[in-house]
Design a protein around this motif. Structure first.
Motif, PDB file in Angstrom:
ATOM      1  N   VAL A 151      39.867  45.798  47.100  1.00 56.91           N
ATOM      2  CA  VAL A 151      41.201  45.499  47.631  1.00 56.91           C
ATOM      3  C   VAL A 151      41.335  44.025  48.014  1.00 56.91           C
ATOM      4  O   VAL A 151      42.411  43.436  47.871  1.00 56.91           O
ATOM      5  N   LEU A 152      40.238  43.417  48.464  1.00 58.15           N
ATOM      6  CA  LEU A 152      40.295  41.981  48.766  1.00 58.15           C
ATOM      7  C   LEU A 152      40.483  41.155  47.500  1.00 58.15           C
ATOM      8  O   LEU A 152      41.241  40.175  47.501  1.00 58.15           O
ATOM      9  N   VAL A 153      39.819  41.535  46.425  1.00 60.19           N
ATOM     10  CA  VAL A 153      40.002  40.835  45.147  1.00 60.19           C
ATOM     11  C   VAL A 153      41.461  40.922  44.722  1.00 60.19           C
ATOM     12  O   VAL A 153      42.069  39.935  44.310  1.00 60.19           O
ATOM     13  N   GLY A 154      42.044  42.111  44.830  1.00 60.93           N
ATOM     14  CA  GLY A 154      43.458  42.259  44.489  1.00 60.93           C
ATOM     15  C   GLY A 154      44.344  41.373  45.346  1.00 60.93           C
ATOM     16  O   GLY A 154      45.245  40.693  44.847  1.00 60.93           O
ATOM     17  N   ALA A 155      44.072  41.351  46.647  1.00 57.85           N
ATOM     18  CA  ALA A 155      44.891  40.553  47.560  1.00 57.85           C
ATOM     19  C   ALA A 155      44.753  39.064  47.296  1.00 57.85           C
ATOM     20  O   ALA A 155      45.739  38.319  47.369  1.00 57.85           O
ATOM     21  N   PHE A 156      43.552  38.610  46.986  1.00 55.31           N
ATOM     22  CA  PHE A 156      43.337  37.174  46.801  1.00 55.31           C
ATOM     23  C   PHE A 156      43.687  36.681  45.404  1.00 55.31           C
ATOM     24  O   PHE A 156      44.114  35.540  45.246  1.00 55.31           O
ATOM     25  N   LEU A 157      43.534  37.529  44.391  1.00 55.72           N
ATOM     26  CA  LEU A 157      43.820  37.079  43.025  1.00 55.72           C
ATOM     27  C   LEU A 157      45.209  37.462  42.541  1.00 55.72           C
ATOM     28  O   LEU A 157      45.703  36.892  41.579  1.00 55.72           O
ATOM     29  N   GLY A 158      45.827  38.437  43.174  1.00 52.86           N
ATOM     30  CA  GLY A 158      47.132  38.900  42.709  1.00 52.86           C
ATOM     31  C   GLY A 158      46.975  40.074  41.760  1.00 52.86           C
ATOM     32  O   GLY A 158      45.866  40.445  41.374  1.00 52.86           O
ATOM     33  N   GLY A 159      48.097  40.647  41.372  1.00 50.18           N
ATOM     34  CA  GLY A 159      48.091  41.861  40.580  1.00 50.18           C
ATOM     35  C   GLY A 159      47.426  41.732  39.223  1.00 50.18           C
ATOM     36  O   GLY A 159      46.501  42.470  38.898  1.00 50.18           O
ATOM     37  N   ARG A 160      47.882  40.802  38.426  1.00 53.75           N
ATOM     38  CA  ARG A 160      47.340  40.656  37.075  1.00 53.75           C
ATOM     39  C   ARG A 160      45.888  40.227  37.101  1.00 53.75           C
ATOM     40  O   ARG A 160      45.028  40.860  36.484  1.00 53.75           O
ATOM     41  N   LEU A 202      40.185  46.478  58.070  1.00 55.07           N
ATOM     42  CA  LEU A 202      39.438  45.225  57.991  1.00 55.07           C
ATOM     43  C   LEU A 202      40.016  44.302  56.921  1.00 55.07           C
ATOM     44  O   LEU A 202      40.234  43.107  57.170  1.00 55.07           O
ATOM     45  N   ALA A 203      40.304  44.837  55.747  1.00 51.67           N
ATOM     46  CA  ALA A 203      40.861  44.018  54.661  1.00 51.67           C
ATOM     47  C   ALA A 203      42.222  43.443  55.047  1.00 51.67           C
ATOM     48  O   ALA A 203      42.499  42.261  54.796  1.00 51.67           O
ATOM     49  N   ALA A 204      43.066  44.253  55.652  1.00 51.45           N
ATOM     50  CA  ALA A 204      44.389  43.780  56.063  1.00 51.45           C
ATOM     51  C   ALA A 204      44.276  42.653  57.083  1.00 51.45           C
ATOM     52  O   ALA A 204      45.000  41.647  57.011  1.00 51.45           O
ATOM     53  N   ALA A 205      43.355  42.796  58.016  1.00 51.73           N
ATOM     54  CA  ALA A 205      43.157  41.753  59.025  1.00 51.73           C
ATOM     55  C   ALA A 205      42.644  40.468  58.392  1.00 51.73           C
ATOM     56  O   ALA A 205      43.160  39.374  58.684  1.00 51.73           O
ATOM     57  N   VAL A 206      41.668  40.575  57.525  1.00 48.67           N
ATOM     58  CA  VAL A 206      41.101  39.387  56.869  1.00 48.67           C
ATOM     59  C   VAL A 206      42.169  38.652  56.075  1.00 48.67           C
ATOM     60  O   VAL A 206      42.337  37.435  56.195  1.00 48.67           O
ATOM     61  N   VAL A 207      42.914  39.383  55.267  1.00 46.73           N
ATOM     62  CA  VAL A 207      43.917  38.756  54.409  1.00 46.73           C
ATOM     63  C   VAL A 207      45.051  38.161  55.233  1.00 46.73           C
ATOM     64  O   VAL A 207      45.500  37.041  54.967  1.00 46.73           O
ATOM     65  N   ALA A 242      43.219  47.279  42.593  1.00 46.46           N
ATOM     66  CA  ALA A 242      43.316  45.816  42.656  1.00 46.46           C
ATOM     67  C   ALA A 242      44.678  45.351  42.166  1.00 46.46           C
ATOM     68  O   ALA A 242      45.286  44.446  42.754  1.00 46.46           O
ATOM     69  N   GLY A 243      45.170  45.982  41.108  1.00 48.73           N
ATOM     70  CA  GLY A 243      46.496  45.621  40.595  1.00 48.73           C
ATOM     71  C   GLY A 243      47.608  45.915  41.579  1.00 48.73           C
ATOM     72  O   GLY A 243      48.521  45.110  41.774  1.00 48.73           O
ATOM     73  N   ILE A 244      47.532  47.065  42.231  1.00 48.88           N
ATOM     74  CA  ILE A 244      48.567  47.449  43.200  1.00 48.88           C
ATOM     75  C   ILE A 244      48.528  46.553  44.430  1.00 48.88           C
ATOM     76  O   ILE A 244      49.563  46.042  44.877  1.00 48.88           O
ATOM     77  N   ALA A 266      34.400  35.697  37.442  1.00 47.86           N
ATOM     78  CA  ALA A 266      32.958  35.843  37.677  1.00 47.86           C
ATOM     79  C   ALA A 266      32.667  35.977  39.170  1.00 47.86           C
ATOM     80  O   ALA A 266      31.838  36.794  39.585  1.00 47.86           O
ATOM     81  N   LEU A 267      33.354  35.178  39.982  1.00 51.96           N
ATOM     82  CA  LEU A 267      33.179  35.264  41.430  1.00 51.96           C
ATOM     83  C   LEU A 267      33.607  36.639  41.955  1.00 51.96           C
ATOM     84  O   LEU A 267      32.917  37.243  42.783  1.00 51.96           O
ATOM     85  N   ALA A 268      34.730  37.142  41.448  1.00 56.06           N
ATOM     86  CA  ALA A 268      35.211  38.454  41.865  1.00 56.06           C
ATOM     87  C   ALA A 268      34.227  39.556  41.472  1.00 56.06           C
ATOM     88  O   ALA A 268      33.898  40.424  42.286  1.00 56.06           O
ATOM     89  N   VAL A 269      33.735  39.494  40.239  1.00 51.48           N
ATOM     90  CA  VAL A 269      32.763  40.490  39.776  1.00 51.48           C
ATOM     91  C   VAL A 269      31.502  40.416  40.634  1.00 51.48           C
ATOM     92  O   VAL A 269      30.954  41.439  41.047  1.00 51.48           O
ATOM     93  N   GLY A 270      31.058  39.202  40.936  1.00 50.20           N
ATOM     94  CA  GLY A 270      29.877  39.032  41.778  1.00 50.20           C
ATOM     95  C   GLY A 270      30.082  39.592  43.179  1.00 50.20           C
ATOM     96  O   GLY A 270      29.187  40.250  43.725  1.00 50.20           O
ATOM     97  N   LEU A 271      31.241  39.336  43.760  1.00 49.62           N
ATOM     98  CA  LEU A 271      31.541  39.853  45.101  1.00 49.62           C
ATOM     99  C   LEU A 271      31.516  41.377  45.118  1.00 49.62           C
ATOM    100  O   LEU A 271      30.921  41.993  46.014  1.00 49.62           O
ATOM    101  N   ILE A 272      32.125  41.987  44.114  1.00 46.11           N
ATOM    102  CA  ILE A 272      32.150  43.447  44.066  1.00 46.11           C
ATOM    103  C   ILE A 272      30.741  43.993  43.827  1.00 46.11           C
ATOM    104  O   ILE A 272      30.338  44.990  44.428  1.00 46.11           O
TER     105      ILE A 272
END
Length: 177
Positions: A39-48, A157-162, A93-95, A8-14
């Motif tokens: 891409v941030l959701v993918g990085a923070f939550l993982g592939g699946r 930006l995403a790479a730097a944040v993560v 996000a998966g990749i 829900a948090l990820a959907v809200g962020l997007i």
């Protein structure tokens, strides 16, 4: 229940990032902060989990929740000109998450490679869907070219944040092999 909360948090962020946009002359698809969030959701939550979160996002939008760019919603957006980009969100996000699961997003160069690849997937699928109605050349000119510099900037930006997040000890660590 914790899993549902992170989705829900990820959907809200997007959804919020989809409202931060600017129309680019000559194209029907706005440049938004949406792909940055993907891409941030993918990085923070993982592939699946990143891919699952994006499936929930598409379902919400398809069912009429105004989560797509500029508050759009409905199945016609998934089947229409922007459908390729939206489907690309799931794969991106998966990749990116696959790279995160293996610890690659902890290093700035490999994090950038993951983010660029995520944006490339989104643009390629968007281009292919647009090409069905516009032709390859026109679809590339209107649906890819205007978004290359934005994709690059959002990837950096995403790479730097993560990378900073992980180095500070807050983020994902690679899964044991």
């Amino acid at each position: 229940m914790q899993s549902l909360g992170k989705y829900a948090l990820a959907v809200g962020l997007i959804a919020v990032s989809a409202r931060v946009s600017a129309t680019i002359p000559g194209t029907s698809v706005p440049q938004s902060a949406q792909t940055l969030a993907v891409v941030l959701v993918g990085a923070f939550l993982g592939g699946r989990d990143g891919a699952v979160a994006l499936v929930f996002y598409l379902l919400a939008g398809g069912l009429g929740v105004p989560v797509f760019a500029d508050g759009a919603a409905g199945w016609p957006h998934l089947a229409g000109a922007t459908g390729g980009y939206l489907v690309g969100f799931v794969l991106a996000a998966g990749i990116v998450g696959w790279f995160a699961d293996r610890g690659y997003t902890a290093r700035p160069r490999t994090a950038l490679a993951a983010m660029l690849l995520g944006h490339l997937v989104i643009l390629c699928l968007g281009w292919l869907r647009l090409a069905a109605s516009l032709g390859l050349g026109d679809a590339f000119a209107g649906g890819v070219t205007p978004f290359l510099s934005g994709g690059l900037a959002k990837s950096v930006l995403a790479a730097a944040v993560v990378s900073v997040w992980i180095r500070a000890g807050f983020g994902r660590r690679p899964r044991p092999t």
